[in-house]
Scaffold this active site. Structure first.
Site, short mmCIF file in Angstrom:
data_model
loop_
_atom_site.label_atom_id
_atom_site.label_comp_id
_atom_site.label_asym_id
_atom_site.label_seq_id
_atom_site.Cartn_x
_atom_site.Cartn_y
_atom_site.Cartn_z
N ASN A 9 -1.20 -17.83 35.66
CA ASN A 9 -1.29 -16.41 35.72
C ASN A 9 -0.86 -15.75 34.26
O ASN A 9 0.39 -15.88 33.76
CB ASN A 9 -0.14 -15.86 36.79
CG ASN A 9 0.25 -14.29 36.67
OD1 ASN A 9 -0.51 -13.55 36.17
ND2 ASN A 9 1.37 -13.91 37.19
N LYS A 11 -0.54 -13.17 33.27
CA LYS A 11 0.38 -11.76 33.33
C LYS A 11 -0.33 -10.75 32.14
O LYS A 11 -1.47 -10.77 32.05
CB LYS A 11 1.83 -11.94 33.01
CG LYS A 11 2.45 -13.02 33.72
CD LYS A 11 3.98 -12.93 33.70
CE LYS A 11 4.73 -14.21 34.46
NZ LYS A 11 5.53 -13.84 35.35
N HIS A 95 1.84 -10.31 43.88
CA HIS A 95 2.96 -10.86 42.94
C HIS A 95 4.19 -10.00 43.08
O HIS A 95 4.12 -8.77 43.11
CB HIS A 95 2.34 -10.93 41.56
CG HIS A 95 3.12 -11.77 40.60
ND1 HIS A 95 4.07 -11.41 40.19
CD2 HIS A 95 2.72 -13.11 40.05
CE1 HIS A 95 4.74 -12.27 39.37
NE2 HIS A 95 4.01 -13.61 39.33
N GLU A 97 6.12 -9.01 40.85
CA GLU A 97 6.21 -8.16 39.67
C GLU A 97 5.45 -6.89 40.16
O GLU A 97 5.87 -5.63 39.62
CB GLU A 97 5.60 -8.64 38.35
CG GLU A 97 6.49 -9.66 37.71
CD GLU A 97 6.04 -10.67 36.69
OE1 GLU A 97 4.76 -10.63 36.30
OE2 GLU A 97 6.61 -11.67 36.37
N GLU A 166 6.65 -18.15 45.62
CA GLU A 166 7.11 -17.98 44.59
C GLU A 166 8.42 -17.15 44.54
O GLU A 166 8.52 -15.93 44.81
CB GLU A 166 6.35 -16.77 43.52
CG GLU A 166 4.86 -17.21 43.28
CD GLU A 166 4.67 -16.64 41.92
OE1 GLU A 166 4.11 -17.71 41.26
OE2 GLU A 166 4.54 -15.49 41.75
N GLY A 172 9.82 -16.45 35.80
CA GLY A 172 10.14 -16.32 34.24
C GLY A 172 11.73 -16.32 33.91
O GLY A 172 11.90 -15.88 32.94
N SER A 208 8.84 -20.73 37.15
CA SER A 208 9.19 -21.55 35.89
C SER A 208 8.55 -23.20 36.13
O SER A 208 9.43 -23.91 35.81
CB SER A 208 10.68 -21.39 35.84
OG SER A 208 11.12 -20.18 35.72
C1 PEP Z 1 4.28 -16.12 37.90
O1 PEP Z 1 3.94 -15.18 37.01
O2 PEP Z 1 3.73 -16.06 38.83
C2 PEP Z 1 5.27 -17.24 37.58
C3 PEP Z 1 5.63 -18.23 38.36
O3 PEP Z 1 5.84 -17.11 36.26
P1 PEP Z 1 6.73 -18.18 35.36
O4 PEP Z 1 5.85 -19.56 35.66
O5 PEP Z 1 6.60 -17.65 34.00
O6 PEP Z 1 7.70 -18.21 36.06
#
Ligand code: PEP
Length: 244
Positions: A9, A11, A95, A97, A166, A172, A208
């Site tokens: 992803n 982003k 997601h 976000e 998630e 993040g 992460s």
């Molecule tokens: C994501 O954006 O779906 C995500 C899991 O981000 P990160 O791996 O940076 O935590």
């Protein structure tokens, strides 16, 4: 046999030159394997670039959001048919976000998943609890509520989605769920899927994920791969995760 799936992803990162370098690195390093698939979900303006570079490679591509509607008077939105026209195979929906920054409700996420399927895309439906919800002991209630909205809207088509767990507290932040924590939630989600006849749906872990922790997470019985944010912007790191 569900096989593994690793999805990057990006982003809201990227640029034509940086993408060219990243995509070239991915194409050069990603060997086709029968037991896993790899994909990247890019910002809308870069779908054509992803298609041009990734066509014929072992890497699929897609987007990070989709309108719940077919083409029409929805300024700023992007229809699933438009993503599909650029060869997109996947689209992330729900997601955290977007749930947080855009106020996306469970009902809207479900409608987006339905719209994705209607245009031939595979929705990667994200569910996950906040730190406050985990601390309050309510992660089951949260992920069930998020999942139930999608399965109620999709019915038997739930079998066609990809689910991503998630935990919001791990996105993040550099703080990853332990393999045991991830497995506990994934097994719970697998039971929810089984109730709708969709137990073969792949359930990805996201939060992460890095090369250093991917193997132990992906080794869990109900973890079918990862949805990778920050670490998907570095070709060597993302390829190492995909090879884990
Ligand atoms: C994501 O954006 O779906 C995500 C899991 O981000 P990160 O791996 O940076 O935590």
């Amino acid at each position: 046999m569900r096989g593994k799936l690793v999805v990057g992803n990006w982003k809201m990162y990227g640029g034509l030159a940086a993408n060219a370098e990243l995509l070239a690195g991915l194409v050069a390093g990603c060997k086709p394997r029968a037991d896993r698939r790899v994909a990247v979900c890019v910002p809308f303006p870069y779908l054509a670039q992803a298609r041009d570079v990734l066509s014929g490679s072992a890497i699929a591509w897609g987007a990070q959001d989709v309108s719940a509607h077919p083409p029409g008077p929805y300024t700023g939105d992007v229809a699933g048919s438009m993503i599909a026209e650029f060869g997109g195979r996947f689209v992330i929906v729900g997601h955290s976000e977007r749930r947080q920054a855009h106020g996306e409700s469970d009902v809207l996420v479900a409608a987006k998943a339905k719209a994705a399927l209607a245009t031939g895309l595979t929705p990667i439906v994200c569910v996950g609890e906040t730190l406050a919800e985990r601390d309050a002991g309510s992660w089951q209630a949260v992920v069930s509520r998020q999942f139930d909205a999608v399965s109620a809207a999709l019915g038997r088509e739930t079998a066609l989605i990809v689910l991503a767990y998630e935990p919001v507290w791990a996105i993040g932040t550099g703080r990853t769920a332990t393999p045991a924590q991830a497995q506990e939630v994934h097994a719970f989600l697998r039971r929810q899927l089984a109730r709708t006849g969709a137990e073969s749906v792949q359930v990805l872990y996201g939060g992460s994920v890095k090369a250093a922790n991917a193997a132990s997470l992906f080794a869990q019985a109900d973890v079918d791969g990862g949805l990778v944010g920050g670490a998907s912007l570095l070709a060597t790191e993302f390829l190492a995760i995909a090879d884990a």
